[in-house]
Design an enzyme around this catalytic site. Structure first.
Site, short mmCIF file in Angstrom:
data_model
loop_
_atom_site.label_atom_id
_atom_site.label_comp_id
_atom_site.label_asym_id
_atom_site.label_seq_id
_atom_site.Cartn_x
_atom_site.Cartn_y
_atom_site.Cartn_z
CG PHE A 181 80.85 37.61 86.13
CD1 PHE A 181 80.92 38.83 86.79
CD2 PHE A 181 81.48 37.49 84.90
CE1 PHE A 181 81.60 39.91 86.24
CE2 PHE A 181 82.18 38.57 84.34
CZ PHE A 181 82.24 39.77 85.01
CG ASP A 226 77.13 33.87 80.48
OD1 ASP A 226 78.00 33.53 79.66
OD2 ASP A 226 77.22 34.88 81.21
CE LYS A 278 86.08 35.17 80.57
NZ LYS A 278 84.78 35.49 81.14
C1 LIG Z 1 83.88 36.65 81.31
C2 LIG Z 1 82.42 36.41 81.37
C3 LIG Z 1 81.48 37.34 80.88
C4 LIG Z 1 81.89 38.71 80.40
O1 LIG Z 1 82.73 38.67 79.30
P1 LIG Z 1 83.56 39.99 78.88
O2 LIG Z 1 84.25 39.57 77.62
O3 LIG Z 1 84.48 40.30 80.00
O4 LIG Z 1 82.57 41.07 78.66
C5 LIG Z 1 80.15 36.99 80.91
N1 LIG Z 1 79.74 35.81 81.37
C6 LIG Z 1 80.60 34.87 81.83
C7 LIG Z 1 80.09 33.57 82.30
C8 LIG Z 1 81.97 35.15 81.86
O5 LIG Z 1 82.82 34.23 82.34
#
Ligand SMILES: *Cc1c(COP(=O)(O)O)cnc(C)c1O
Length: 400
Positions: free
Chosen positions: A129, A214, A243
């Site tokens: 994701f 990521d 986050k």
């Molecule tokens: C939450 C998340 C995203 C996206 O972040 P947003 O602030 O919702 O755009 C991307 N990569 C990972 C691993 C995430 O947990």
């Protein structure tokens, strides 16, 4: 529930109006223990005095100036991220998806200015994701997020999680980078073994590819290290964080080595809000706490305690809990019962947990939790398991 909001979320009918530490108070006065942390965002819990102070102080000075001018608090935050990581340079954003967009563009630009404009493709992993923009849903590759939104953005090749042969076979003359979450978050708290991350680094070096991590969910202390990459000792070329870095204020960042960032010259990328003075003041305040001596050790300790107590829960409730995995305060409980039902049952016990892929519920509590918060969460998980077992017995009774 009648609401003028676009109904893209199936929201629980609860609204919180205040919080302190790991506790939230709903509009009806009831209290909930939040082990979801606003999806790994409330890293310092709610109403942390240092964060509130930083927000109020900056709010009285200036909120926004645009990136046409120097922002000293941003230069300071970037320098602190550089000092605490592999990176040489930082681009601030308002979200994780935007940090990922910067990472993707940077990798393509790097190959282009290195004489390989054809190497625009990026290898990603099943279950990943990376956000909800057009490019990041293509990177994540999940059909449920791509469906109906037109042709998938070109240039992402997905391989099965943990399939080394498929990965090697996917590297072609147009491949420019490999993108991975060191621990898949939304995919169900699936950790990538350190030796696999080291293998990815070697593959990238061998083929002239950039390695992108990521760490939007794993970064900024979540796993008991500042960055999850540190568990394996692997340094990526580019990394997205978000986050936890804002403690609840919308903030993300793309970190990179100067080599990987060499194509990102003046005018190549931009953002109106990203890195504005208000965001930077809060980001610096988060780092004041997360980088303070002993803080990350505390996270690691609470993580171990939580995992140990969850292993005991699994022993007592093997019909409900299949396994427990994760690192630090990023823990997944893989269930033998439906994960959304389990999360609803936990909510009935006034404990918040978050469903994820692979029939997992995620525990992503504020990093500032203490032992008694862990104990309280376990009491409530115990009660949740009993609820699920009672439901199972009832259903079986009906069948028999
Ligand atoms: C939450 C998340 C995203 C996206 O972040 P947003 O602030 O919702 O755009 C991307 N990569 C990972 C691993 C995430 O947990």
């Amino acid at each position: 529930m009648n609401s003028p909001l676009l109904p893209t979320y199936a929201r629980a009918d609860i609204s919180f109006e205040r919080g302190e530490g790991a506790w939230l108070e709903a509009t009806d006065g009831s209290r909930y223990l939040d082990f979801g942390g606003g999806i790994a965002v409330a890293s310092l819990g709610y109403s942390h005095p240092h964060l509130v102070q930083a927000l109020v102080t900056q709010g009285q000075k200036i909120w926004h100036t645009s990136n046409l001018f120097r922002i000293p608090e941003g230069e300071r935050l970037a320098q602190r991220l550089v000092d605490a990581s592999f990176a040489d340079t930082v681009f601030f954003t308002n979200s994780g998806a935007e940090a990922m967009e910067c990472a993707i563009k940077m990798a393509r630009k790097y190959q282009s200015v290195s004489g390989h404009p054809e190497k625009y493709r990026i290898i990603t992993f099943e279950g990943a994701f990376h956000g909800r923009t057009l490019a990041t849903i293509a990177a994540g590759g999940q059909a449920k997020y791509l469906e109906g939104f037109g042709p998938k953005v070109e240039g992402f090749d997905q391989v099965p999680f943990g399939d080394h042969d498929a990965l090697k076979a996917a590297i072609g003359p147009e491949t420019g980078a490999i993108l991975i979450e060191p621990i898949q978050g939304e995919g169900g708290i699936r950790p990538v073994p350190p030796q696999c991350l080291r293998g990815l680094r070697e593959l990238c070096d061998e083929h002239g590819l950039l390695l992108i991590f990521d760490e939007v969910q794993t970064g900024i202390g979540r796993t008991g290290k500042f960055l999850a990459a540190e568990h394996s000792g692997v340094t990526p070329d580019i990394m997205a964080v978000a986050k936890g870095i804002g403690g609840g204020f919308p903030l993300g960042a793309c970190l990179a080595t100067s080599e990987a960032a060499k194509g990102m010259t003046a005018g190549t990328h931009g953002t109106t809000y990203g890195g504005n003075p208000l965001a930077m003041a809060v980001g610096n305040a988060v780092l004041d706490i997360v980088l303070a001596p002993g803080f990350l050790d505390h996270v690691a300790q609470m993580g171990l305690l939580l995992k140990q107590r969850l292993a005991e829960l699994q022993d007592r409730h093997g019909r409900v809990v299949e396994l427990v995995r994760g690192e630090g305060l990023m823990i997944g409980i893989k269930l033998r019962v439906n994960n959304a039902d389990f999360a609803a049952a936990a909510r009935a016990e006034h404990l918040l947990v978050i469903p994820a892929g692979d029939n997992v519920v995620r525990l992503l509590p504020p990093l500032v939790i203490a032992e008694n918060d862990v104990s309280e969460a376990l009491n409530r998980l115990e009660a949740t398991c009993r609820r699920m077992e009672a439901d199972m017995d009832k259903t079986n009774g009906v069948k028999a």
